[in-house]
Design a protein around this motif. Structure first.
Motif, short mmCIF file in Angstrom:
data_model
loop_
_atom_site.label_atom_id
_atom_site.label_comp_id
_atom_site.label_asym_id
_atom_site.label_seq_id
_atom_site.Cartn_x
_atom_site.Cartn_y
_atom_site.Cartn_z
N ASN A 182 52.04 37.30 15.78
CA ASN A 182 51.07 38.37 15.93
C ASN A 182 50.72 39.00 14.60
N LYS A 183 51.71 39.09 13.71
CA LYS A 183 51.47 39.65 12.37
C LYS A 183 50.47 38.78 11.61
N TYR A 184 50.69 37.47 11.64
CA TYR A 184 49.79 36.55 10.95
C TYR A 184 48.41 36.53 11.61
N ALA A 185 48.38 36.64 12.94
CA ALA A 185 47.11 36.63 13.66
C ALA A 185 46.27 37.86 13.29
N LYS A 186 46.94 39.01 13.14
CA LYS A 186 46.23 40.24 12.75
C LYS A 186 45.68 40.13 11.33
N GLU A 187 46.47 39.50 10.43
CA GLU A 187 46.00 39.29 9.06
C GLU A 187 44.74 38.43 9.05
N TYR A 188 44.76 37.37 9.85
CA TYR A 188 43.60 36.48 9.91
C TYR A 188 42.39 37.21 10.49
N GLN A 189 42.60 37.96 11.58
CA GLN A 189 41.49 38.67 12.21
C GLN A 189 40.89 39.71 11.29
N LYS A 190 41.75 40.38 10.51
CA LYS A 190 41.28 41.39 9.56
C LYS A 190 40.36 40.76 8.52
N GLN A 191 40.79 39.63 7.96
CA GLN A 191 39.97 38.96 6.95
C GLN A 191 38.69 38.37 7.56
N LEU A 192 38.80 37.92 8.80
CA LEU A 192 37.61 37.38 9.49
C LEU A 192 36.59 38.48 9.71
N ASP A 193 37.05 39.66 10.11
CA ASP A 193 36.15 40.80 10.33
C ASP A 193 35.44 41.17 9.03
N ILE A 194 36.19 41.19 7.91
CA ILE A 194 35.60 41.51 6.61
C ILE A 194 34.55 40.48 6.23
N TYR A 195 34.87 39.22 6.47
CA TYR A 195 33.92 38.14 6.14
C TYR A 195 32.64 38.28 6.96
N GLN A 196 32.80 38.55 8.25
CA GLN A 196 31.62 38.66 9.11
C GLN A 196 30.78 39.88 8.75
N GLN A 197 31.43 40.97 8.35
CA GLN A 197 30.69 42.16 7.93
C GLN A 197 29.87 41.88 6.66
N LYS A 198 30.49 41.17 5.71
CA LYS A 198 29.79 40.83 4.48
C LYS A 198 28.62 39.89 4.78
N LYS A 199 28.83 38.97 5.69
CA LYS A 199 27.79 38.02 6.06
C LYS A 199 26.61 38.73 6.71
N ALA A 200 26.93 39.70 7.58
CA ALA A 200 25.86 40.46 8.26
C ALA A 200 25.10 41.32 7.27
#
Length: 204
Positions: A182-200
């Motif tokens: 779960n710790k690693y999954a949260k790290e991935y989701q956090k970076q994914l959210d940042i990437y998608q925000q930058k893309k938008a």
């Protein structure tokens, strides 16, 4: 009808043909080409199948083919394929659901929008390994001979989970406990959210 002509007792044609280079005459009948490729797959499975251990949860060569197809879709990194196989073998051995996203996507078919959602994960289909135990009813792609070999060469492992690394390298973190996963999954989701925000933001 094609399954009958190929003497295959499979529910469908997915995964029935070995990916390889085949030599044939320009006027060769279609069925002969299909038969050659399907026989090559049967030969590949027959060669590998005796390597299984008595403890293996896989009961038939077809189950081997199904699991190999899932692993083929789970990673583009061949160096991780046998470890991912070890995770799934471990899960099957303790009757734990596979929870494989690619099987969910396959089961959704044309309904899949390109981004897997929580709704997708709880939408029951015969291929949803989040809602159903064990292997899906058939392969979800055509696995390579190398991936088929790796399934029965999987290491004994305590790992039960894996999630993509937050650096988007295509590699995964492997974990034995849900807390660590779960710790690693949260790290991935956090970076994914940042990437998608930058893309938008870049589109605006």
């Amino acid at each position: 009808q094609l399954l009958q002509n190929l003497n295959l007792n499979y529910p469908g044609l997915e995964g029935a043909f070995l990916p390889d280079t085949y030599v044939f005459d320009p006027d060769e009948l279609d069925i002969n080409i299909y038969r050659k490729a399907s026989q090559a797959m049967q030969k590949q499975l027959a060669q590998v199948w005796p390597q299984r251990t008595p403890e293996s949860p896989l009961k038939t060569p077809y189950e081997l083919l199904i699991l190999a197809s899932i692993i083929e879709k789970e990673t583009g990194k061949s160096i991780e394929a046998n470890l991912i196989s070890g995770v799934f073998i471990h899960r099957l051995s303790i009757n734990m659901k596979l929870q494989s996203d690619p099987t969910v996507i396959y089961g959704l078919g044309k309904k899949f929008t390109g981004d897997i959602t929580k709704k997708d994960l709880i939408t029951d289909t015969p291929y949803n390994t989040y809602t159903r135990e064990g292997l899906p009813p058939g392969p979800i792609c055509t696995p390579s001979p190398k991936t088929i070999d790796l399934v029965l060469d999987a290491p004994n492992t305590n790992y039960l989970y894996f999630v993509a690394k937050a650096d988007f390298s295509g590699f995964h973190h492997f974990s034995s406990t849900y807390e660590e996963h779960n710790k690693y999954a949260k790290e991935y989701q956090k970076q994914l959210d940042i990437y998608q925000q930058k893309k938008a933001a870049a589109k605006q």
